[in-house]
Enzyme design. Structure first.
Site, PDB file in Angstrom:
ATOM      1  N   LYS A  66      -6.672 -48.492 -12.047  1.00 16.63           N
ATOM      2  CA  LYS A  66      -6.318 -47.388 -12.949  1.00 16.63           C
ATOM      3  C   LYS A  66      -4.809 -47.404 -13.220  1.00 16.63           C
ATOM      4  O   LYS A  66      -4.011 -47.061 -12.357  1.00 16.63           O
ATOM      5  CB  LYS A  66      -6.688 -46.030 -12.356  1.00 16.63           C
ATOM      6  N   GLU A  95      14.316 -37.426  -5.558  1.00 10.50           N
ATOM      7  CA  GLU A  95      14.426 -38.644  -6.364  1.00 10.50           C
ATOM      8  C   GLU A  95      14.557 -38.220  -7.826  1.00 10.50           C
ATOM      9  O   GLU A  95      13.650 -37.589  -8.374  1.00 10.50           O
ATOM     10  CB  GLU A  95      13.148 -39.481  -6.160  1.00 10.50           C
ATOM     11  N   CYS A 110      12.053 -47.343  -8.327  1.00  7.23           N
ATOM     12  CA  CYS A 110      11.911 -46.758  -6.982  1.00  7.23           C
ATOM     13  C   CYS A 110      13.119 -47.054  -6.108  1.00  7.23           C
ATOM     14  O   CYS A 110      13.455 -46.279  -5.230  1.00  7.23           O
ATOM     15  CB  CYS A 110      10.681 -47.313  -6.276  1.00  7.23           C
ATOM     16  N   GLU A 132       3.337 -47.260  -1.716  1.00  7.31           N
ATOM     17  CA  GLU A 132       4.787 -47.303  -1.952  1.00  7.31           C
ATOM     18  C   GLU A 132       5.105 -46.021  -2.714  1.00  7.31           C
ATOM     19  O   GLU A 132       4.610 -45.819  -3.819  1.00  7.31           O
ATOM     20  CB  GLU A 132       5.156 -48.560  -2.746  1.00  7.31           C
TER      21      GLU A 132
HETATM   22  P1  ADP Z   1       4.928 -40.385 -11.422  1.00  5.93           P
HETATM   23  O1  ADP Z   1       5.568 -39.103 -10.998  1.00  5.93           O
HETATM   24  O2  ADP Z   1       5.772 -41.581 -11.314  1.00  5.93           O
HETATM   25  O3  ADP Z   1       4.174 -40.303 -12.716  1.00  5.93           O
HETATM   26  P2  ADP Z   1       2.503 -40.100  -9.942  1.00  5.93           P
HETATM   27  O4  ADP Z   1       2.386 -40.233  -8.484  1.00  5.93           O
HETATM   28  O5  ADP Z   1       2.257 -38.777 -10.564  1.00  5.93           O
HETATM   29  O6  ADP Z   1       3.920 -40.675 -10.271  1.00  5.93           O
HETATM   30  O7  ADP Z   1       1.550 -41.133 -10.691  1.00  5.93           O
HETATM   31  C1  ADP Z   1       1.386 -42.476 -10.329  1.00  5.93           C
HETATM   32  C2  ADP Z   1      -0.063 -42.845 -10.554  1.00  5.93           C
HETATM   33  O8  ADP Z   1      -0.871 -41.972  -9.757  1.00  5.93           O
HETATM   34  C3  ADP Z   1      -0.559 -42.681 -11.980  1.00  5.93           C
HETATM   35  O9  ADP Z   1      -1.492 -43.713 -12.267  1.00  5.93           O
HETATM   36  C4  ADP Z   1      -1.261 -41.339 -11.938  1.00  5.93           C
HETATM   37  O10 ADP Z   1      -2.273 -41.192 -12.922  1.00  5.93           O
HETATM   38  C5  ADP Z   1      -1.873 -41.374 -10.561  1.00  5.93           C
HETATM   39  N1  ADP Z   1      -2.196 -40.050 -10.012  1.00  5.93           N
HETATM   40  C6  ADP Z   1      -1.574 -38.868 -10.233  1.00  5.93           C
HETATM   41  N2  ADP Z   1      -2.186 -37.872  -9.547  1.00  5.93           N
HETATM   42  C7  ADP Z   1      -3.234 -38.419  -8.888  1.00  5.93           C
HETATM   43  C8  ADP Z   1      -4.236 -37.921  -8.000  1.00  5.93           C
HETATM   44  N3  ADP Z   1      -4.300 -36.639  -7.685  1.00  5.93           N
HETATM   45  N4  ADP Z   1      -5.140 -38.790  -7.501  1.00  5.93           N
HETATM   46  C9  ADP Z   1      -5.072 -40.111  -7.802  1.00  5.93           C
HETATM   47  N5  ADP Z   1      -4.154 -40.642  -8.629  1.00  5.93           N
HETATM   48  C10 ADP Z   1      -3.246 -39.820  -9.175  1.00  5.93           C
END
Ligand code: ADP
Length: 481
Positions: free
Chosen positions: A173, A381, A282, A248
């Site tokens: 995903k 961050e 990161c 990570e």
């Molecule tokens: P950023 O703040 O860099 O967007 P996130 O951690 O929100 O980082 O997102 C990184 C990835 O995690 C994306 O693919 C996002 O769709 C996914 N993501 C966000 N929330 C969830 C969740 N609750 N469960 C699984 N994946 C998630």
């Protein structure tokens, strides 16, 4: 316009509910296309396909996997310029960096194609003279791969190449901001000829599509790169369904500049580390800790350097910085800068969004001095083009500030005396420490991961293969039956 579907069991298919996500370019504000949005039922189908395919794929010979990985590398190499230009539009990094990103992906596939041929295991001496004991490495099963938008080709390819080389099947995903990059990677995997079900692509938001993955009983492991907050949610679901985790979770990278540092080198390192990919990395420089005696010269140097950066259209060859990914990130950068100003930081350069661009996401490279550890910009961050400078009286003060964070991914130290360099390297709580080297230094085969809450496990080359396989111990009686 580029439209894209899900990829399940070897076929490009529409999502069950025929829902779509519109993909907006941060460069122009215009739509690049629409992508099928997976519901929980689509994720379930993808996981079932992966589980079924894995039963055979785990027994595929490593030389067969290696050949497929080389094919992917060739397909990507042939489309390098097309992919690099697409990364510019969908994510916003300058074309020169985008080309490096795609070449890096080609190298991951070539690298793992070789590493998998060299994955050795051990013969272990037994206490029993009639027993022989050895180990085998086996895949973990179905790997869920959830990735962010800041390196929309690099991070998925870094993970997928190793997960597949190790004999896992995958449900991938990509981030909802950069789904078309994810689809292009899967096009290459599809064309290379992985058996149906070994590679599956689901698209959609984290809270729905991602959650369906982390709560699936049939996903055995999750490789995730993203925020600590999301990592917590994935880990909670993975806890109840018992999954192996490889995380990570970002960093709050300290760059420590001691009083005997080569100043020109330090200025260059700070500028690269704070402004590459507009700070959306990161391992960016997030806190610049500088010895009092060289503080003013360092501030002057990095300010001069920031003033020379060209912010603009990432497709133009001479652009150094493109836009931020979206409004929510731009607002976080606004908030960190205004909080810092309110608490006494001085804006030496930038400090605001630039005018005259097609979107409001072009942020000026920003230098802040008089920064203190209690400001938001030090504690969280920022993930934007900001260089926050903190004046320090001693190496121990630098270390104390550097380690006073929940993060621990990457750090950097500039100094001439190697005894000091080692003093810092041994005490800093980060997974990697770079000496007289920018914090954004990257080699995909080195062990990569965070201490503290910056992650779980190590990835990179052979370290990924170790993390993405499990040991089986074989005990054999050698007396005749
Ligand atoms: P950023 O703040 O860099 O967007 P996130 O951690 O929100 O980082 O997102 C990184 C990835 O995690 C994306 O693919 C996002 O769709 C996914 N993501 C966000 N929330 C969830 C969740 N609750 N469960 C699984 N994946 C998630």
């Amino acid at each position: 316009m580029q439209n894209s579907k899900l990829f399940i069991n070897g076929k490009w298919v529409e999502a069950q509910h025929k829902e779509y996500m519109n993909v907006i370019s941060p460069v122009s504000g215009k739509s690049l296309g629409k992508v099928s949005k997976a519901a929980a039922a689509d994720v379930k189908k993808a996981v079932e396909a992966a589980k079924m395919a894995e039963e055979k794929w785990r027994f595929s010979h490593h030389t067969e996997r290696s050949k497929l990985l080389y094919k992917v590398a060739k397909i990507m190499e042939d489309r390098l310029e097309e992919f690099a230009r697409h990364v510019c539009l969908e994510q916003g990094k300058p074309i020169s960096d985008a080309r490096i990103e795609i070449q890096g992906c080609v190298d991951y596939f070539k690298g793992t194609a070789e590493d998998i041929k060299r994955l050795e295991t051990a013969v272990i001496p037994s206490v029993d003279p009639n027993k022989r004991v050895f180990t085998m490495r086996e895949p973990l099963g179905v790997f869920g791969v959830i990735t962010p938008w800041n390196f929309p080709f690099d991070i998925p390819c870094f993970i997928l190449s190793s997960a597949l080389a190790a004999g896992n099947s995958v449900v991938f995903k990509p981030a909802e901001q950069t789904p078309l990059c994810g689809a292009k990677i899967v096009e290459c995997l599809d064309q290379a000829g992985f058996p149906p079900g070994v590679v599956n692509l689901v698209q959609g938001p984290g809270e729905t599509t991602g959650e369906a993955m982390s709560s699936s009983e049939d996903i055995d492991a999750i490789a995730f790169t993203g925020s600590i907050e999301t990592g917590r949610k994935i880990a909670a679901n993975a806890g109840s369904t018992i999954k192996t985790l490889l995380f990570e979770l970002g960093g709050n990278g300290p760059i420590m500049i001691l009083d005997d540092a080569n100043l020109a080198k330090a200025i260059e390192g700070v500028s690269i580390s704070c402004f590459m990919n507009s700070g959306q990395v990161c391992n960016s420089g997030e806190r610049i800790l500088v010895a009092e005696s060289i503080h003013d010269r360092l501030v002057k140097g990095v300010t001069e350097s920031a003033s020379k950066l060209k912010l603009g259209n990432p497709l133009q060859e001479d652009t150094n910085m493109g836009p931020l990914i979206d409004e929510s990130l731009a607002q976080k950068v606004d908030k960190h800068i205004s909080d810092a100003k309110r608490l006494g930081a001085k804006v030496e350069f930038g400090g605001k969004r630039a005018k005259g661009f097609p979107t409001d996401l072009y942020y000026m490279p920003t230098i802040l001095s008089n920064v203190t550890p209690r400001m938001l910009i030090s504690r969280e961050e920022t993930f934007g083009p900001v260089c926050p400078i903190l004046k320090c009286c001693s190496v121990d003060e630098m270390l104390k500030i550097a380690n006073s964070t929940e993060y621990g991914l990457m750090s950097s130290v500039y100094c001439s005396n190697m005894r000091d360099a080692f003093y810092v390297a041994e005490r800093i709580k980060t997974g990697t420490v770079a000496i007289n080297t920018p914090s954004i230094y990257w080699e995909g085969r080195l062990p990569w991961g965070g201490m503290n809450k910056s992650g779980i496990g190590r990835q990179g080359g052979i370290y990924s293969l170790l993390a993405m396989t499990q040991l089986k111990t074989v005990i054999m009686d050698v007396t005749s039956s």
